[in-house]
Every structure is written in structure tokens, then in C-alpha cells.
Design a protein around this motif. Structure first.
Motif, mmCIF file in Angstrom:
data_model
loop_
_atom_site.group_PDB
_atom_site.id
_atom_site.type_symbol
_atom_site.label_atom_id
_atom_site.label_comp_id
_atom_site.label_asym_id
_atom_site.label_seq_id
_atom_site.Cartn_x
_atom_site.Cartn_y
_atom_site.Cartn_z
ATOM 1 N N ILE A 136 -103.150 -19.358 38.710
ATOM 2 C CA ILE A 136 -101.990 -19.852 37.951
ATOM 3 C C ILE A 136 -101.482 -21.189 38.495
ATOM 4 O O ILE A 136 -101.012 -22.038 37.732
ATOM 5 C CB ILE A 136 -100.870 -18.782 37.948
ATOM 6 N N PHE A 137 -101.610 -21.409 39.822
ATOM 7 C CA PHE A 137 -101.089 -22.658 40.394
ATOM 8 C C PHE A 137 -101.878 -23.855 39.870
ATOM 9 O O PHE A 137 -101.329 -24.887 39.501
ATOM 10 C CB PHE A 137 -101.137 -22.611 41.928
ATOM 11 N N GLU A 138 -103.201 -23.713 39.820
ATOM 12 C CA GLU A 138 -104.055 -24.791 39.317
ATOM 13 C C GLU A 138 -103.909 -24.909 37.794
ATOM 14 O O GLU A 138 -103.889 -26.018 37.253
ATOM 15 C CB GLU A 138 -105.515 -24.503 39.708
ATOM 16 N N LEU A 192 -92.648 -28.197 38.196
ATOM 17 C CA LEU A 192 -91.893 -27.299 39.088
ATOM 18 C C LEU A 192 -92.665 -25.994 39.262
ATOM 19 O O LEU A 192 -92.101 -24.946 39.567
ATOM 20 C CB LEU A 192 -90.487 -27.029 38.526
ATOM 21 N N GLY A 193 -93.984 -26.084 39.043
ATOM 22 C CA GLY A 193 -94.854 -24.907 39.159
ATOM 23 C C GLY A 193 -95.352 -24.761 40.590
ATOM 24 O O GLY A 193 -94.654 -24.217 41.454
ATOM 25 N N GLN A 194 -96.565 -25.255 40.831
ATOM 26 C CA GLN A 194 -97.166 -25.172 42.171
ATOM 27 C C GLN A 194 -96.186 -25.717 43.227
ATOM 28 O O GLN A 194 -95.514 -26.721 43.000
ATOM 29 C CB GLN A 194 -98.428 -26.024 42.163
ATOM 30 N N GLY A 195 -96.153 -25.042 44.384
ATOM 31 C CA GLY A 195 -95.164 -25.420 45.388
ATOM 32 C C GLY A 195 -95.601 -26.574 46.273
ATOM 33 O O GLY A 195 -96.398 -26.394 47.191
ATOM 34 N N PHE A 196 -95.094 -27.760 45.974
ATOM 35 C CA PHE A 196 -95.299 -28.893 46.884
ATOM 36 C C PHE A 196 -94.107 -29.824 46.724
ATOM 37 O O PHE A 196 -93.535 -29.940 45.641
ATOM 38 C CB PHE A 196 -96.626 -29.617 46.601
ATOM 39 N N VAL A 228 -98.176 -10.566 44.511
ATOM 40 C CA VAL A 228 -99.156 -10.794 45.558
ATOM 41 C C VAL A 228 -99.668 -12.232 45.484
ATOM 42 O O VAL A 228 -99.974 -12.725 44.390
ATOM 43 C CB VAL A 228 -100.299 -9.760 45.444
ATOM 44 N N TYR A 229 -99.716 -12.886 46.636
ATOM 45 C CA TYR A 229 -100.229 -14.259 46.676
ATOM 46 C C TYR A 229 -101.666 -14.260 46.142
ATOM 47 O O TYR A 229 -102.456 -13.353 46.452
ATOM 48 C CB TYR A 229 -100.156 -14.810 48.110
ATOM 49 N N ASP A 230 -101.995 -15.278 45.358
ATOM 50 C CA ASP A 230 -103.218 -15.231 44.533
ATOM 51 C C ASP A 230 -104.510 -14.950 45.300
ATOM 52 O O ASP A 230 -105.431 -14.320 44.773
ATOM 53 C CB ASP A 230 -103.350 -16.517 43.696
ATOM 54 N N ILE A 276 -90.953 -14.248 51.492
ATOM 55 C CA ILE A 276 -91.807 -13.876 50.374
ATOM 56 C C ILE A 276 -91.867 -14.970 49.310
ATOM 57 O O ILE A 276 -90.846 -15.367 48.752
ATOM 58 C CB ILE A 276 -91.316 -12.568 49.710
ATOM 59 N N ASN A 277 -93.080 -15.428 49.046
ATOM 60 C CA ASN A 277 -93.389 -16.270 47.895
ATOM 61 C C ASN A 277 -93.922 -15.316 46.828
ATOM 62 O O ASN A 277 -94.888 -14.604 47.093
ATOM 63 C CB ASN A 277 -94.465 -17.293 48.289
ATOM 64 N N PRO A 278 -93.366 -15.231 45.656
ATOM 65 C CA PRO A 278 -92.412 -16.117 44.988
ATOM 66 C C PRO A 278 -90.948 -15.696 45.098
ATOM 67 O O PRO A 278 -90.084 -16.386 44.560
ATOM 68 C CB PRO A 278 -92.836 -15.983 43.519
ATOM 69 N N GLY A 315 -98.956 -27.185 56.776
ATOM 70 C CA GLY A 315 -98.650 -27.727 55.452
ATOM 71 C C GLY A 315 -97.231 -27.389 55.024
ATOM 72 O O GLY A 315 -96.517 -28.227 54.463
ATOM 73 N N LYS A 316 -96.813 -26.153 55.281
ATOM 74 C CA LYS A 316 -95.473 -25.732 54.882
ATOM 75 C C LYS A 316 -94.440 -26.172 55.914
ATOM 76 O O LYS A 316 -93.323 -26.547 55.572
ATOM 77 C CB LYS A 316 -95.415 -24.211 54.734
ATOM 78 N N MET A 317 -94.808 -26.140 57.184
ATOM 79 C CA MET A 317 -93.832 -26.519 58.219
ATOM 80 C C MET A 317 -93.378 -27.956 58.071
ATOM 81 O O MET A 317 -92.220 -28.281 58.298
ATOM 82 C CB MET A 317 -94.461 -26.377 59.608
ATOM 83 N N TYR A 346 -89.830 -22.741 48.840
ATOM 84 C CA TYR A 346 -89.462 -23.861 47.957
ATOM 85 C C TYR A 346 -88.989 -23.352 46.599
ATOM 86 O O TYR A 346 -88.850 -24.140 45.673
ATOM 87 C CB TYR A 346 -90.698 -24.734 47.674
ATOM 88 N N PHE A 347 -88.803 -22.023 46.464
ATOM 89 C CA PHE A 347 -88.712 -21.470 45.114
ATOM 90 C C PHE A 347 -87.405 -20.742 44.832
ATOM 91 O O PHE A 347 -86.863 -20.050 45.698
ATOM 92 C CB PHE A 347 -89.869 -20.490 44.884
ATOM 93 N N LEU A 348 -86.967 -20.875 43.583
ATOM 94 C CA LEU A 348 -85.942 -19.966 43.070
ATOM 95 C C LEU A 348 -86.464 -19.377 41.772
ATOM 96 O O LEU A 348 -87.367 -19.923 41.133
ATOM 97 C CB LEU A 348 -84.582 -20.644 42.918
ATOM 98 N N LEU A 366 -89.284 -16.248 36.000
ATOM 99 C CA LEU A 366 -89.941 -17.554 36.040
ATOM 100 C C LEU A 366 -89.624 -18.199 37.389
ATOM 101 O O LEU A 366 -88.460 -18.298 37.781
ATOM 102 C CB LEU A 366 -89.363 -18.422 34.918
ATOM 103 N N ARG A 367 -90.675 -18.627 38.109
ATOM 104 C CA ARG A 367 -90.475 -19.271 39.414
ATOM 105 C C ARG A 367 -90.438 -20.783 39.252
ATOM 106 O O ARG A 367 -91.303 -21.356 38.596
ATOM 107 C CB ARG A 367 -91.619 -18.881 40.357
ATOM 108 N N LEU A 368 -89.451 -21.413 39.912
ATOM 109 C CA LEU A 368 -89.316 -22.875 39.870
ATOM 110 C C LEU A 368 -89.312 -23.428 41.286
ATOM 111 O O LEU A 368 -88.639 -22.881 42.171
ATOM 112 C CB LEU A 368 -88.003 -23.264 39.189
HETATM 113 N N1 GLN Z 1 -98.607 -21.806 47.738
HETATM 114 C C1 GLN Z 1 -98.481 -22.634 46.592
HETATM 115 C C2 GLN Z 1 -97.521 -22.013 45.619
HETATM 116 O O1 GLN Z 1 -97.177 -20.878 45.750
HETATM 117 C C3 GLN Z 1 -99.782 -22.855 45.895
HETATM 118 C C4 GLN Z 1 -100.974 -23.057 46.736
HETATM 119 C C5 GLN Z 1 -102.186 -23.188 45.880
HETATM 120 O O2 GLN Z 1 -102.137 -23.735 44.806
HETATM 121 N N2 GLN Z 1 -103.258 -22.644 46.344
HETATM 122 O O3 GLN Z 1 -97.143 -22.665 44.691
#
Ligand code: GLN
Ligand code: PMP
Length: 389
Positions: A13-15, A29-33, A118-120, A167-169, A229-231, A314-316, A360-362
Motif C-alpha cells: 500500500i505504501f508504494e 500524506l500516505g507513505q511515512g517520510f 500489521v506492518y506490511d 505502533i505504526n499506524p 532512518g526514523k531516528m 509520523y501518523f495520525l 485513514l492514516r495521515l
Molecule cells: N514505514 C513507512 C510507512 O509506514 C513505509 C515504509 C515503506 O514504504 N516500506 O509509511
């Protein structure tokens, strides 16, 4: 014949969402960066290390300077007593650390307790390693587990539990009583915990991240995973930390040696520098993100959206029905990116069974103008959704 575990998977889903945002020129506001380019001194250090430093294979377990910096950081920030030489391995992102953990520790037939959402990456990797996932379903607004849920999931065949905290998301930072409960089950069933703690530095206000490894009985049975990357808000860097007691670390190192073997030495050098000098960043980064969180949350509330609490990441999350949207999360997210120019993540994509389809995660790690415009576009998406019949 192609392996069904991977050949049947959709694009993550992130890609998918970032691809649509790129193609359509939507706000993402999808993928977390983050929009913020990350600490300049650390990027300058990396550039210098590329030009003037060593660019050949570093040691397989990682640069000693970085392994020492990781152990020192976790001692100072989380009170852990890791031995850098025997208990810290540097990987190519948390993703590689997860893969090494699953490949190294799962025997075919082992059960692995995993929390939804669950993380993808978790489920495909667990299955490819021969594990059988046992899913525990967390649900909004609290996203917490209890004793009955763990009783139903753990048994004599359980080998691992995978915990993502913060926890993400969900944006939840688990309280100590929940961690103590999980530790109790790990000890009772002799289970190893794979702790994906990539969001450990991204916690706001009064929330405190506690590592499961620090709970009674867990020091020898926990794999703790972190991500530079996150730190440091440099998500493309893919420098991960894999920490575990010596015996587990030796096994994980055998998996790591044939997954990537090493991680770019220049980035490792820059991350070591960042950990050694990062005190100001670790104060400023969560403070600035908390401000962005507030800006987005207030804008959304002004437009009548119902925002769930978030203490980290990074998410709400928006509760769609409570926000006046009667469409499920995925069609609404697709409408948002295609018709209103704003990408998001439908949280149902992170469930395998009984999906929650209302959230919906933003990602709020964005410039103010982007957040403000995103609110207007989400309101437009809601109008279009209401007008769809
Ligand atoms: N961790 C990022 C997120 O939750 C995505 C990382 C990825 O795209 N593999 O948005
Ligand atoms: N686990 C979780 C929960 C994540 O959110 C992410 C990425 N955001 C990762 C693992 C992957 O981290 P990395 O980019 O270091 O591989």
C-alpha cells in the motif's frame, strides 16, 4: 513454479499510494517520510565520508564506531546494558533486521504471534521462513491488547511474538502494564520477542517509550530492532540496528551475512556521528513533529473530521464514519488521491483478517502549507464522496 507466498502479493500500500501521488501530482500524506531534509551536520558527515572516507566493505557486523554508539545511545536513552561487540549488528534498515530475525529464528511449523494492524513486511517474511502467523486483532480507538487476547493466541507451539511499539499506524505508545503482560506470556511460553521499535525516538509530550527488552525475564529473549532512518528523519538511508543477547545475535548474524552482508560504510559513519552528537536533534525533532501533528489535527477538526489521539510516529488517524464519510477507507483513499489530490493510507490494508475499514492514516511530518492544503483537499474528497450517488 513461482512461490505463491510472494507471487500472489499485491504491491504494498505504501508504494501504491506514493506511486499514485507521483503520477497524479498529489500531496502525499500516505507513505511515512518527512518533508524536512534531516539534520544537515549528519548529511554533511555522510557526504564527507563518501568523498574522503572508506568506501569498501565494512565489517559484516557493522562499523565498531556505530555499534558502540548504538549501545551507548540505548544505555543513555533506555537504560539498556548492551555489549556492542556481542549484541549489536548493523543491518540495511529495520527491514533487513526483521528478515534476518524471521529467517534465523523460525523453524518450519513454528507459530508466530503478530498484532494487526500489521506492518506490511511481517507476514510474507514469516510465512516464507516457514512460520504460521497467529493474529491478534487490535482495534481503534485504543488499539490495545489484553490478557484474554494473549491467552487465545499463545500456546506450546508459539516460538516468536512480533511487537511493533510505538505502533505504526496507530500512533500508540504502549503503557508499561501492557508490556509487562506481554513479557509474562513470553516467559510462560518460552517465546522470543521480535521488537520493532523503529519509532522509539518519535514520541510526543508525556509519552515514554519503554523497550520490552527491559522487562523482567526479557533481556535474554528479545530482539530489539531500531532504524536510523526514523531516528534522524532520513528514511531512505536504510541503516538498521539489531540488538540481542550473544547467542541470538550469533544466529541473526548468520542470516545477515547472506542477506546483505554489510551496509554502506559512509552512512554508518554518519549515523555514528549522529548518535554521538544528536542530543539537540532528539529534543527538537519530536517537539517540531508534535507541532505539525497539532496543526494537522486542528485543521481537520475545524473541517469536522474526527481525529484519534496519537502519541508518537509520523501518523495520525481519522475515524471516517465519525467524520461524516460513509465510504470505506480504501475507496475513500483512492478517491482522495485521484479526485482531490491528496494521498493517505487506508488502514484496512494492514489487516489480513477482519479488517478495520473505517480508519485513514495521515502522515503529518510535512510543511505547514502542505498540511493546510491537505485538510482542504480531504474536505473536498468528503464532499465528492457524499455526492457520489
Ligand atoms: N514505514 C513507512 C510507512 O509506514 C513505509 C515504509 C515503506 O514504504 N516500506 O509509511
Ligand atoms: N517497521 C516499521 C513499523 C516501520 O514503520 C518501518 C518503516 N517506516 C520499518 C519497519 C522499516 O524501517 P527501515 O526503513 O529502516 O527498513
Amino acid at each position: 513454479m513461482a512461490d505463491a507466498i510472494f507471487s500472489n502479493l499485491p504491491t504494498t500500500i505504501f508504494e501504491e499510494m506514493s506511486g499514485l501521488a507521483r503520477e497524479l501530482g498529489a500531496l502525499n500524506l500516505g507513505q511515512g517520510f518527512p518533508d524536512d531534509p534531516g539534520p544537515e551536520a549528519i548529511r554533511a558527515k555522510a557526504a564527507d565520508a563518501v568523498l574522503n572516507g572508506y568506501n569498501q566493505y565494512p565489517p559484516m557486523a557493522g562499523l565498531p564506531a556505530l555499534r558502540q554508539a548504538v549501545a551507548a545511545h540505548y544505555a543513555q536513552a533506555q537504560g539498556l546494558d548492551l555489549d556492542w561487540a556481542g549484541e549489536v549488528t548493523i543491518t540495511s534498515g529495520a527491514t533487513e533486521a526483521l528478515a534476518a530475525s524471521f529467517l534465523g529464528l523460525i523453524q518450519p511449523g513454528d507459530e508466530v504471534v503478530v498484532f494487526q494492524p500489521v506492518y506490511d513486511a511481517y507476514l510474507p517474511l514469516i510465512r516464507r521462513a516457514g512460520g504460521t502467523p497467529r493474529l491478534v486483532r487490535l482495534a481503534p480507538p485504543h488499539w490495545r491488547f489484553d490478557r484474554a487476547m494473549l491467552e487465545a493466541a499463545f500456546n506450546e507451539r508459539t516460538r516468536l511474538v512480533v511487537l511493533n511499539n510505538p505502533i505504526n499506524p496507530a500512533g500508540v505508545v504502549l503503557p508499561p502494564e501492557d508490556l509487562a503482560l506481554l513479557a509474562e506470556f513470553c516467559v510462560r511460553y518460552d517465546v522470543t520477542a521480535i521488537c520493532d521499535e523503529v519509532w522509539e525516538q518519535v514520541v510526543f509530550d508525556a509519552a515514554v517509550h519503554r523497550p520490552l527488552m527491559g522487562f523482567p525475564g526479557m533481556r535474554q529473549r528479545t530482539v530489539k530492532i531500531g532504524s536510523a532512518g526514523k531516528m534522524f528523519g532520513l528514511t531512505g538511508w536504510k541503516v538498521g540496528f539489531l540488538c540481542a543477547a550473544p547467542q541470538i545475535s550469533r544466529t541473526l548474524a548468520r542470516a545477515h551475512q547472506f542477506l546483505t552482508f554489510t551496509t554502506p560504510p559512509n552512512l554508518q559513519a554518519a549515523v555514528a556521528f549522529g548518535l554521538e552528537t544528536g542530543a539537540d536533534w532528539f529534543t527538537a525533532m519530536p517537539r517540531d513533529l508534535a507541532r505539525s501533528h497539532e496543526r494537522l489535527a486542528e485543521g481537520l477538526r475545524r473541517e469536522g473530521f474526527a481525529v484519534l489521539p496519537s502519541q508518537g510516529t509520523y501518523f495520525l488517524n481519522i475515524d471516517l464514519p465519525a467524520s461524516g464519510v460513509d465510504e470505506a477507507d480504501r475507496p475513500f483513499a483512492l478517491r482522495g488521491v485521484r479526485e482531490a489530490g491528496v494521498a493517505s493510507i487506508p488502514v484496512s490494508a494492514l489487516y489480513e483478517e477482519e479488517p478495520v475499514t473505517t480508519i485513514l492514516r495521515l502522515c503529518f511530518a510535512k510543511r505547514d502549507e502542505v498540511l493546510d492544503e491537505a485538510v482542504l483537499r480531504l474536505a473536498k474528497a468528503r464532499d465528492l464522496s457524499r455526492a457520489r450517488f
